[in-house]
Design an enzyme around this catalytic site. Structure first.
Site, PDB file in Angstrom:
ATOM      1  N   ASN A 214       9.016   2.780  17.187  1.00 46.03           N
ATOM      2  CA  ASN A 214      10.381   2.666  16.660  1.00 46.03           C
ATOM      3  C   ASN A 214      10.974   4.066  16.531  1.00 46.03           C
ATOM      4  OD1 ASN A 214      10.033   3.676  13.797  1.00 46.03           O
ATOM      5  ND2 ASN A 214       8.473   2.057  13.849  1.00 46.03           N
ATOM      6  N   PRO A 312      -1.057  -5.316   8.640  1.00 42.86           N
ATOM      7  CA  PRO A 312      -1.165  -5.389   7.174  1.00 42.86           C
ATOM      8  C   PRO A 312       0.065  -4.743   6.534  1.00 42.86           C
ATOM      9  CG  PRO A 312      -2.681  -3.733   8.057  1.00 42.86           C
ATOM     10  CD  PRO A 312      -2.073  -4.436   9.244  1.00 42.86           C
ATOM     11  N   LYS A 349       6.961  -7.539  -2.936  1.00 43.41           N
ATOM     12  CA  LYS A 349       5.891  -6.553  -2.748  1.00 43.41           C
ATOM     13  C   LYS A 349       5.409  -5.970  -4.077  1.00 43.41           C
ATOM     14  CE  LYS A 349       7.470  -5.355   1.868  1.00 43.41           C
ATOM     15  NZ  LYS A 349       7.100  -4.535   3.013  1.00 43.41           N
TER      16      LYS A 349
END
Ligand code: C5P
Length: 417
Positions: A214, A312, A349
């Site tokens: 990216n 992950p 999160k």
């Protein structure tokens, strides 16, 4: 650029490695900055550079043995340990780092390191596999936990013909870091705190020549690491593939994939603050092809379907870890629905704050030197509140973000006291 090390008495340890030739240049730069330099060579260093070179450049007799009666008579090793205002080891080989981590005193350099109270800085240099080996990383973590300043290593082409992290930091960068740590020593707002930052993109290999990546430049995360070090923190920076120099006084671990980054970040715990500024790939190829994937040679022009699997979630893993840092901060870089996604990330999160890149600000974003952030905080009632920072240079924004974090932690401690 000139740096000020006037009045410093630097004991420069040179250990065995091809980078020892760069230590000669370092002696010159240290003296140009006004420092006195006493070179101490290990036995292996003598295989790479002669003592006469260092003697001529430093203007002092090189020391290399605990058992040299004449040298000991002139200045004994305990006196030498007291003389030093700083100990710098460059290059620091894997062997020297291991011996220092375990407190050995089987040669002059290791004995001096035990006997001195002067701060220690090391510039590791070795093959990249030796550097990334868990034994070396554990030794580095031990040394850093005891306050050693780690300079480099840089990533790039190595003398062994391989490519990776392990090149000794450049002499100029070492002198700059020593001068900067002198300017900032002692009294920063993050003195005594361990800060872990992840930065840059991840590359997910498809085959030996292709990867999914990216556009993250790593600039924001590197600016945060630099600002935290300036504020006195012991900083570990886990960096994806970027072309940025290591900020002064920062310990850097280079990684490539999301899996590598996950292992390096969790391996660096415990920490006081974790700031996840990396643009981690959400998916990685289910399999890495052993050979380059060929395009069909027949008239078959059908496409190629890649099977991807989830990576992950590093941020969530840190937030759920038994050694969770007291402050965990994530980043959000969305092009739409920024506020909702930031609030969602806070809750999902279980992190303390999300710094969301404000979209639509001119010049902000991936490769820019400027940025603007909306920092969302998890409130006690589950609601999020937001503080706007910038637009500003990423270096300014990094300092503002850290100040905001420090202020919030101080206030929440005051509220619960
Ligand atoms: O879920 P999303 O990728 O948008 O969240 C961004 C935040 O989560 C960033 O702080 C990023 O570093 C972190 N992240 C992570 N591991 C992943 C994906 C994102 O730590 N696999």
């Amino acid at each position: 650029m000139s740096f000020d090390l006037a009045g410093e008495r630097i004991l420069l340890g040179v250990s065995g490695g091809i980078a020892a030739y760069k230590a000669a240049e370092l002696v010159r730069r240290l003296r140009d900055a006004g420092a006195q330099v006493q070179v101490v060579m290990t036995a292996a260093a003598g295989q790479f550079v002669g003592a006469a070179t260092f003697q001529a450049l430093s203007g002092r007799t090189v020391r290399d043995s605990l058992w040299d009666a004449a040298a000991e008579g002139a200045m004994g090793h305990i006196e030498l340990a007291r003389w030093a205002t700083r100990v710098v080891i460059a290059p620091a080989s894997a062997d020297v780092l291991a011996r220092l981590a375990h407190g050995q005193a089987d040669d002059l350099l290791s004995t001096l390191c035990l006997a001195t109270t002067a701060p220690l800085a090391v510039a590791p240099a070795m093959n990249h596999r030796m550097w990334l080996h868990p034994a070396t990383q554990a030794n580095m973590a031990l040394l850093q936990a005891r306050g050693a300043q780690v300079l480099g290593p840089d990533a790039g082409a190595q003398a062994c013909g391989e490519f990776g992290p392990g090149r000794m930091a450049e002499p100029d960068a070492i002198v700059a870091a020593l001068a900067a740590s002198r300017a900032h020593s002692g009294d920063g707002p993050l003195t005594g705190r361990r800060v872990l930052v992840s930065a840059g993109p991840t590359y997910e290999d498809l085959d030996p020549v292709r990867y999914l990546g990216n556009r993250s430049s790593g600039k924001m995360g590197f600016a945060i690491a630099a600002a935290a070090a300036e504020m006195g923190a012991q900083v570990t920076l886990v960096a994806g593939p970027v072309g940025l120099p290591t900020p002064a006084g920062v310990r850097r671990i280079d990684v490539r994939s999301a899996h590598d980054m996950h292992a390096a970040v969790l391996g660096a715990l415990p920490q006081d603050i974790y700031i996840g500024a990396a643009a981690v790939a959400d998916f990685t190829p289910a399999q890495v092809a052993e050979h380059k994937i060929k395009k069909p040679t027949t008239s078959d022009d059908s496409g190629l379907t890649l099977e991807l699997v989830r990576t992950p979630d590093i941020l969530a893993a840190v937030a759920a870890h038994a050694q969770r840092p007291p402050l965990v901060v994530g980043f959000a870089a969305e092009t739409t629905g920024l506020a909702d996604s930031a609030r969602d990330k806070l809750a999902r999160k279980k992190v303390d704050a999300i710094a969301a890149n404000r979209v639509g600000v001119a010049g902000s974003g991936f490769d820019s030197d400027d940025n603007a952030l909306d920092v969302y905080w998890r409130g006690g009632d589950g609601a999020a509140e937001v503080v706007a920072l910038g637009p500003a240079r990423k270096s300014v924004l990094a300092r503002d973000l850290l100040r905001l974090l420090i202020e919030r932690v101080a206030n929440s401690k005051a509220a619960t006291a």
